[in-house]
Design a protein around this motif. Structure first.
Motif, PDB file in Angstrom:
ATOM      1  N   UNK A 221       0.864  -1.029   0.210  1.00 18.38           N
ATOM      2  CA  UNK A 221      -0.165   0.209   0.064  1.00 18.38           C
ATOM      3  C   UNK A 221       0.859   0.857   0.248  1.00 18.38           C
ATOM      4  N   UNK A 222       1.553   1.089   0.431  1.00 18.26           N
ATOM      5  CA  UNK A 222       2.350   2.777   0.557  1.00 18.26           C
ATOM      6  C   UNK A 222       3.573   2.917  -0.449  1.00 18.26           C
ATOM      7  N   UNK A 223       4.026   1.300  -1.087  1.00 21.69           N
ATOM      8  CA  UNK A 223       4.287   1.688  -2.127  1.00 21.69           C
ATOM      9  C   UNK A 223       3.216   2.301  -3.608  1.00 21.69           C
ATOM     10  N   UNK A 224       2.287   1.060  -3.569  1.00 17.90           N
ATOM     11  CA  UNK A 224       1.469   1.857  -4.480  1.00 17.90           C
ATOM     12  C   UNK A 224       0.926   3.294  -4.051  1.00 17.90           C
ATOM     13  N   UNK A 225       0.737   4.145  -3.231  1.00 11.94           N
ATOM     14  CA  UNK A 225       0.463   5.649  -3.017  1.00 11.94           C
ATOM     15  C   UNK A 225       1.786   6.142  -3.613  1.00 11.94           C
ATOM     16  N   UNK A 226       2.972   6.034  -3.171  1.00 11.10           N
ATOM     17  CA  UNK A 226       3.564   6.214  -3.922  1.00 11.10           C
ATOM     18  C   UNK A 226       4.649   6.679  -5.525  1.00 11.10           C
ATOM     19  N   UNK A 227       3.881   6.272  -6.001  1.00 14.22           N
ATOM     20  CA  UNK A 227       3.597   5.886  -7.284  1.00 14.22           C
ATOM     21  C   UNK A 227       2.709   6.594  -8.362  1.00 14.22           C
ATOM     22  N   UNK A 228       2.002   7.317  -7.094  1.00 12.78           N
ATOM     23  CA  UNK A 228       0.025   8.553  -7.324  1.00 12.78           C
ATOM     24  C   UNK A 228      -1.132   7.179  -7.656  1.00 12.78           C
ATOM     25  N   UNK A 229      -0.390   6.330  -6.550  1.00 11.85           N
ATOM     26  CA  UNK A 229      -1.796   4.964  -6.373  1.00 11.85           C
ATOM     27  C   UNK A 229      -2.963   5.697  -6.166  1.00 11.85           C
ATOM     28  N   UNK A 230      -4.223   6.135  -5.629  1.00 11.26           N
ATOM     29  CA  UNK A 230      -5.442   6.697  -4.923  1.00 11.26           C
ATOM     30  C   UNK A 230      -5.253   5.684  -3.441  1.00 11.26           C
ATOM     31  N   UNK A 231      -5.730   5.947  -2.025  1.00 12.73           N
ATOM     32  CA  UNK A 231      -5.901   5.240  -1.341  1.00 12.73           C
ATOM     33  C   UNK A 231      -6.674   3.967  -1.525  1.00 12.73           C
ATOM     34  N   UNK A 232      -8.012   4.508  -1.811  1.00 10.65           N
ATOM     35  CA  UNK A 232      -8.730   3.262  -2.687  1.00 10.65           C
ATOM     36  C   UNK A 232      -8.737   2.473  -3.407  1.00 10.65           C
ATOM     37  N   UNK A 233      -7.550   2.541  -3.785  1.00  6.32           N
ATOM     38  CA  UNK A 233      -6.812   1.800  -4.875  1.00  6.32           C
ATOM     39  C   UNK A 233      -5.888   1.578  -4.813  1.00  6.32           C
ATOM     40  N   UNK A 234      -5.138   1.321  -3.446  1.00  6.15           N
ATOM     41  CA  UNK A 234      -4.392   0.877  -3.310  1.00  6.15           C
ATOM     42  C   UNK A 234      -4.967  -0.689  -1.899  1.00  6.15           C
ATOM     43  N   UNK A 235      -6.090   0.140  -1.597  1.00  9.65           N
ATOM     44  CA  UNK A 235      -6.592  -1.018  -0.805  1.00  9.65           C
ATOM     45  C   UNK A 235      -7.254  -1.926  -1.472  1.00  9.65           C
ATOM     46  N   UNK A 236      -7.545  -1.680  -2.869  1.00 10.03           N
ATOM     47  CA  UNK A 236      -8.135  -2.209  -3.710  1.00 10.03           C
ATOM     48  C   UNK A 236      -6.864  -3.812  -4.559  1.00 10.03           C
ATOM     49  N   UNK A 237      -5.356  -3.256  -4.174  1.00  8.69           N
ATOM     50  CA  UNK A 237      -4.846  -3.954  -4.296  1.00  8.69           C
ATOM     51  C   UNK A 237      -4.737  -4.377  -3.492  1.00  8.69           C
ATOM     52  N   UNK A 238      -4.593  -5.201  -2.348  1.00  7.75           N
ATOM     53  CA  UNK A 238      -4.635  -5.460  -1.435  1.00  7.75           C
ATOM     54  C   UNK A 238      -5.496  -6.554  -1.506  1.00  7.75           C
ATOM     55  N   UNK A 239      -6.650  -6.492  -1.370  1.00  8.82           N
ATOM     56  CA  UNK A 239      -8.475  -7.298  -1.948  1.00  8.82           C
ATOM     57  C   UNK A 239      -8.123  -8.262  -2.993  1.00  8.82           C
ATOM     58  N   UNK A 240      -7.080  -7.295  -4.410  1.00 10.81           N
ATOM     59  CA  UNK A 240      -7.200  -8.774  -5.606  1.00 10.81           C
ATOM     60  C   UNK A 240      -6.070  -9.287  -5.031  1.00 10.81           C
ATOM     61  N   UNK A 241      -4.983  -9.007  -4.962  1.00 13.61           N
ATOM     62  CA  UNK A 241      -4.634  -9.846  -4.044  1.00 13.61           C
ATOM     63  C   UNK A 241      -4.462 -11.000  -2.761  1.00 13.61           C
TER      64      UNK A 241
END
Length: 432
Positions: A221-241
């Motif tokens: 999540x911190x890495x996704x935020x660092x490359x410009x991904x929003x908070x909801x999208x970063x949480x969505x990555x965890x959901x996909x995982x």
């Protein structure tokens, strides 16, 4: 009056109440592993509120994971026993049962990740943690489902220990000394697998595998935020995982129960670990949401795959009787890497200003774990081949058993008997 004991089933029932055990273990993994993974979503909140760097903030997740694997505290009192119980109830469908049970980690992550993000937005991180704590109380329900089972081999083992103890009480007045000796013998028998070369190799590889797998759930999540991904999208990555983790749990468990893969579970395990390592090596090049989604799918699938196979591979090495103790040792070995790897990764991020070094170190660690297992299996196979060749060269009637020891065949013994009978007949004819 003699005590009458009822012998348990000869083999695991592969069903019946075992499916309730699977359901209980499923809920246990949701309440333990999935909740721990969701700490990643709290990472940025903790870092902002406490004004600390990456390495300091990472200790929160590290200590939670470490204590789960290290002690008999908190989650550890639920996680390890629940997994061991599944192994007691299943044999033929063991990989599938573990796949379903351990998929709770993925399902929990899929469901909880967006919910936790909403809870943080609505109630702050303090309120979100309080609600998660209430959810974790469902572990009490899981404990109510765990019905112990005594197999025939366990029953015969306990009878031997009881008979041995009765003889000692009858003939030895030194009861205290006997009790200490009996305890030492029992512990030696229970943990004899620690001297097995296959288990030692597995244990060493687990250290490197555990070092590599833990930081992603802290820093995705911190890495996704660092490359410009929003908070909801970063949480969505965890959901996909999480959801792909489920698919990996169940499908890999089902596949490795099939006849054509049943004898290659060890190879499937090291294959899954190695591919997760390769995913890590590619991660620094993925700096947008469309690229991070395939990464989450691939890493999640093979993460679920090898997590399912850890108990299965352990059972193949040590057997069902010592599975509980062996799993305890295996998960205990996760503790130190879980404790140190996220802070080390955080220190690398603080020092280099980039996630690249941290991800590469994790990737190479998992690849080394896989290569170590593969090399050990290759060496063992070469030794078996050499022993078989030497046995055939020395005597074509020698047979090589599975454990590598050489034994004379029945044909050899029959030939010796025939030769003896022939010699007696010849001597009889000479006398006449």
């Amino acid at each position: 009056m003699a005590k009458i004991t009822r012998a348990g089933p000869a083999s695991p029932p592969d069903g019946g109440w075992g499916w309730m055990i699977v359901a209980g273990c499923f809920l246990v993994t949701i309440c333990t592993r999935a909740v721990t993974r969701c700490i990643s979503i709290f990472f940025v909140e903790f870092q902002t509120y406490f004004a600390q760097d990456y390495s300091q903030t990472a200790w929160i997740h590290s200590i939670a994971d470490c204590m789960t694997m290290l002690c008999g505290l908190g989650f550890a009192l639920c996680y390890s026993p629940a997994i061991a119980m599944v192994g007691k109830y299943f044999s033929r469908r063991k990989a599938l049962a573990y796949g379903i049970a351990l998929s709770g980690s993925g399902i929990g992550t899929f469901i909880l990740a967006p919910i936790v993000q909403l809870l943080i937005e609505q109630f702050s991180w303090r309120g979100a943690l309080l609600i998660l704590g209430g959810f974790v109380l469902n572990l009490c329900v899981c404990g109510a489902l765990m019905r112990p089972i005594t197999l025939k081999e366990d029953h015969s083992s306990s009878e031997k220990n009881h008979d041995h103890g009765t003889q000692k009480e009858d003939y030895s007045p030194l009861t205290k000394e006997w009790a200490q000796t009996s305890l030492c013998c029992s512990l030696q028998r229970e943990y004899s697998f620690l001297l097995m070369s296959d288990f030692v190799v597995l244990a060493v590889s687990v250290l490197f595998m555990a070092y590599g797998c833990s930081p992603l759930f802290v820093y995705l999540v911190p890495y996704a935020l660092s490359v410009g991904v929003s908070h909801q999208q970063a949480a969505f990555l965890m959901s996909i995982l999480g959801v792909i983790d489920i698919i990996g749990n169940i499908t890999f468990g089902w596949l490795t129960d099939r006849r054509f893969l049943k004898n290659y579970r060890y190879v499937c395990y090291l294959f899954a670990v190695g591919l997760d390592g390769l995913c890590y090596l590619c991660l620094p090049m993925l700096q947008s949401l469309p690229l991070l989604v395939p990464f989450s799918c691939t890493f999640g699938y093979f993460d679920g795959a090898y997590v399912t196979l850890i108990p299965v591979v352990t059972a193949e090495i040590v057997g069902t009787t010592s599975l509980s103790s062996a799993l305890g040792v295996v998960y205990f070995l996760h503790a130190v890497p879980y404790l140190v790897s996220p802070p080390i990764a955080g220190w690398l991020v603080d020092t280099t200003g980039s996630y690249t070094a941290a991800f590469l170190l994790c990737g190479f660690s998992m690849i080394f774990s896989s290569v170590l297992l593969g090399f050990a299996r290759f060496v063992k196979k070469v030794k078996r081949t050499q022993l078989r060749f030497l046995a055939k060269e020395s005597d074509p009637k020698l047979q090589l058993w599975n454990n590598g020891s050489v034994a004379y065949s029945v044909a050899r013994q029959l030939d010796q008997k025939d030769e003896g009978a022939l010699a007696m007949a010849v001597s009889g004819c000479n006398l006449t």
